[in-house]
Design an enzyme around this catalytic site. Structure first.
Site, short mmCIF file in Angstrom:
data_model
loop_
_atom_site.label_atom_id
_atom_site.label_comp_id
_atom_site.label_asym_id
_atom_site.label_seq_id
_atom_site.Cartn_x
_atom_site.Cartn_y
_atom_site.Cartn_z
N GLY C 148 0.62 1.55 7.06
CA GLY C 148 1.54 1.25 5.98
C GLY C 148 1.34 2.21 4.82
N CYS C 149 2.32 2.24 3.93
CA CYS C 149 2.27 3.19 2.82
C CYS C 149 1.17 2.84 1.83
CB CYS C 149 3.63 3.29 2.14
SG CYS C 149 4.36 1.70 1.66
N TYR C 150 1.16 1.58 1.36
CA TYR C 150 0.09 1.18 0.44
C TYR C 150 -1.29 1.32 1.10
CZ TYR C 150 3.39 -0.98 -2.93
OH TYR C 150 4.36 -1.23 -3.87
#
Lengths: 343, 343, 343, 343
Positions: C148-150
């Protein structure tokens, strides 16, 4: 106190009306309807109104609306014309912020809006609510067609030229730029931040619904049909319209600026800027002012006018309150003389 | 009418003061000084004020300022402390929106601001103008240190936790985000649109001037020194501060939300949101409100508070007018109860 | 040439994959599927691809996808896990940019994503595609869970501290800020320009789906469960994540910067900035780089890390291509060494 | 490898040239000069270039520049004309991205740029570097005047109409909109984020320096002087120009779209959109493409053209690299066929 109702209070025009009316000293907000949000507190949808508005959205209901002194319609096109006859019958005054009563010719209405008009007789009675053109008629009106945002900016910019028959009105060109709030609060891909910020585009080049409206206004001023090319553009910002207007002079003119200054010298909401200044949309953000400059580049035969408004205020809710003030005999500036929020 | 003067009226804090004061029913604007713009019409610099303010900037001049009932300083740090003694002497009240009177300890002042304090006795007398902490003292004050923008958002968010001794105050963490207007209106590369939009960054991680100010406020509330890590961030927008505050509970608490609601129930400008809501900075744009939510994620021992203000209003000009209202015995909401501009 | 397919090519992750893959010298784009846009030219939906991509969206079809060497899933959560078994069976490699294969514990998966996992055995086999942690396993993998990005921004920022056991990992605090593109291209009111620009807010404070993913990564590095408070915030911009990470040192450390520089010295896509510099998200816009700074404010016991990525590149499509490069034995920088677009 | 030098590499045009040249397979960057930043690492000023450029800014020095095969000037107007004679003498080719060699008439140059031209003979030799007009001359040129950003967007939009003598060219109207990066990276109040975002305004209505340049280009195409009203507008965004062009048809035309498609069918960097599509500036962000649409609203006699470019690429650095490719006999698309960054 004037008892006011709002039909369709959930869009950007609705919340802007609320912002203005809660601070208006002569108005008491009675009813706000929304089919989709009925039962919800207004402030739960619009947290900026927490502490200012404590009523709930209700179902649209003619009986409770009919008890209002004035009803504002901030609804999709085609809604107001179905409810207005009953409200007028009941003695309420109506200000429609949608397009239902703007186009006088029912064939033109049908062509651009795709539906038959529901009450042509009331359409005929309706006054086009641009105070700078129709102040006296507005004061007497029961039903007001509140002007569109682009028509407001474009018309106020062209009026002095056309009233004085100075330009070739067969080839008017209006290049207009609007913030995204003009597209409303509906969920759509095209107005997502990721689609609309950091970009500029024209739209509706082949024909925008405000084109016949502007033609009607300017044609009325000219006394004959005018030719207009109108190209709106989407700007990467929330609020504001800038309209750059072009025309070719038919006659020599000594002092264009003076003509504008004179035309609007008694208008509380049109500000002709000093010679050489150019208006910015931020100078009217949140305010009911229209600011205008006029130029004649290199002393040639082409006139350039720049006209800016806040599309949600002078182009919608503010002009509606202005109309209400006139209809009820109030000082016309009441509740709409806020200073623009800058920066 | 209260005769008001503004020293340094050309920055964003100055124009925001003007926006509020021209609409304040008990204030008459007497003097606005600006060394760089003296002689210019205020409205030529700020076109949003055309039609609202018709005076010119003047040279800073003690004599004309001394005739005011209240003088606001919207100047760079270090200016007010040189002029305030004479103004107080002359009987004017002073509200300093810069940092000159915020830090009580002169050594700390010198460490962070790089200059000796010019009037330590008046510094001692000055009241820190946060109405939610010091309302009664403000009413009696001659000289007010108007709080910084970050200290306002952070302190209001932490106060209920610290007053009730609920969290470990040796390791507070405040992660704050501010719009670019906090950096002022000076020409600088870092705050150009092309440098600051479409980007986010931390700054001042090694130490920001608002750190000692926040420590002083929270230390005063706690009754002892607190440990705070404060990291400000620059947001790609004009106005607004969001501060996310973290703390570890020392003790179990039944209902954090109730503690916040109770603490601020009589405060006109602090709004504790309903449980589960998160405040957005746009809900306070142009308004003097601070909106706060408190969370305890997954029921763990860490508290998270989100606090939002408009840095130019509650974080500067609005809080200054609030202080003025208290100092002059007016209804404290006068002139600062505008609805936020949304969208 | 590697024959690549994309399932779900209409979202922002999909178009970003297209941007990277059309310029990748070893890749030939074979299939792009979209249930909603089947039959449409890809370039009619994404005009930036005119002249670069001349194929049409097709219906998702296992047979044509099975002929690809690698299939990327840029689909909503829950889609990939239903198709992956057949594709692996057919010999294709798979890189899933959704969350289907990220959470190893199926109970945790169900708790956060609300559905049973469709292929737990393949879930077990899947490699978490963070090259800085799992480079060798990625090279051997058939199926990659793209992070995921975070989790990418937060994990890369914490890894050096946790690998070296320097901080109290029971009270980690990650305050993250993301551009709106992280929310995808679906029509929704919350991500309209008029709702999301000129505003900042926290969201998901009570629990965001990336929380268990980050805990899994950091717990894996630590060798035991870690305590993490994770608060994401929505930024008024398109692209970019900045994560500010906080931790309390358990032990004294001479040179934190050196520890970071050493940890990442051979990583092509992690850039530890010079001491005192702070990363801006715009420095990685359109690039696959993660830039990191580490601070110890006032020499205290609290460490502050700032980590920035482009959420659509290093946080999604770029990291996916990085994984593909590793899986197919290419130079790992191929096709993803673009310079960020600044300004 | 072509050895390239850049004079004045610190502005936005300079950093954009760097972005393109570091990824250009046939170019080696030899020298970047900057008087103000001499001695600084390029990547310390532009962190997006960390890992891509490892040289330092140097003092402008004719000797080291003269060893380059090509020298790009990204300097303020008036700088290049003083250095170019020596560089040509030494055998280097020159591409000037400023205005020094754009205006052929020295009196017109002096009128608009306020200085005498330093080398009129070289001015005469210089080729206006618009490949769509002057491809063959560019291939032979020693010195290129790289077109201005507005002239590129406006000329490419008008060329098919004027080459075919279709419109009244005495009253052309070009309403152009540009992102703020066109104003450069100098510190100034007018281009601060807080001044330029969330607002739109016209500027330079009385006369912009690109007006005589556009007139020269279009006059050259027409074979006689043309009349043009040119009004640029500042947009609240970083990159992009949209030019909406208006003209009145002199003759009836069957298929305007076909005329455009035909004119540009072999041009690698002009894309005529399908009938009815409108170009968005974001569709060319970071790319060297110009996208154009042509309309004839309501079938009337007025033609409307919308033309978009990225002002820093096709309007500056990208067109410069295109010119370099032509001058050195490379495939003209080398290094400038990036896909636009969308979203």
């Amino acid at each position: 106190m004037i008892k006011a109702g709002i039909v369709g209070g959930t869009g950007y025009t609705g919340v802007e009306l609320l912002r203005l009316l809660v601070a208006h000293k002569d108005v008491e907000l009675s009813v706000i309807t929304s089919r989709s949000e009925a039962g919800q507190a207004v402030s739960s949808l619009y947290p900026n109104l927490r502490g200012h508005v404590d009523i709930n959205f209700s179902e649209p209901d003619i009986d409770s609306l009919a008890k209002c002194d004035v009803v504002f319609f901030a609804t999709p096109n085609g809604t107001a014309m179905k409810m207005v006859p009953q409200l007028l019958e009941a003695g309420a005054k109506v200000i429609d912020l949608a397009a239902d009563f703007r186009i006088k010719d029912t064939a033109t209405w049908k062509q651009w809006y795709g539906m038959d008009h529901a009450c042509p007789d009331i359409l005929e009675e309706a006054v086009y609510g641009m105070p700078e053109l129709n102040r006296e008629a507005i004061k007497q009106a029961r039903i007001i067609a509140n002007p569109g945002c682009y028509p407001t900016a474009v018309s106020l910019g062209y009026i002095p030229l056309i009233e004085n028959n100075l330009i070739d009105d067969a080839h008017l060109i209006a290049d207009a730029k609007s913030g995204v709030s003009g597209a409303g609060r509906g969920a759509s891909v095209a107005t997502l931040l990721c689609e609309a910020t950091e970009s500029v585009k024209a739209y509706g080049v082949d024909g925008h619904r405000h084109l016949p409206e502007i033609r009607q206004v300017l044609g009325g001023v000219a006394g004959h049909d005018v030719g207009l090319t109108f190209v709106p553009h989407l700007m990467p910002m929330i609020r504001g319209i800038e309209a750059t207007l072009y025309g070719v002079l038919k006659t020599d003119v000594d002092d264009l600026h003076q003509i504008y200054a004179e035309r609007y010298k008694d208008e509380p909401f049109v500000d002709v800027l000093p010679l050489g200044s150019v208006p910015e949309t931020r100078s009217v953000k949140g305010s009911n002012m229209c600011r205008i400059s006029v130029f004649r580049p290199q002393g040639g035969d082409t006139v350039v006018v720049s006209s800016v408004i806040d599309n949600l205020v002078k182009g919608a809710a503010g002009q509606a309150v202005h109309n209400m003030n006139l209809m009820f005999g109030l000082d016309e500036k009441t509740g709409i003389s806020q200073v623009a929020l800058l920066p």
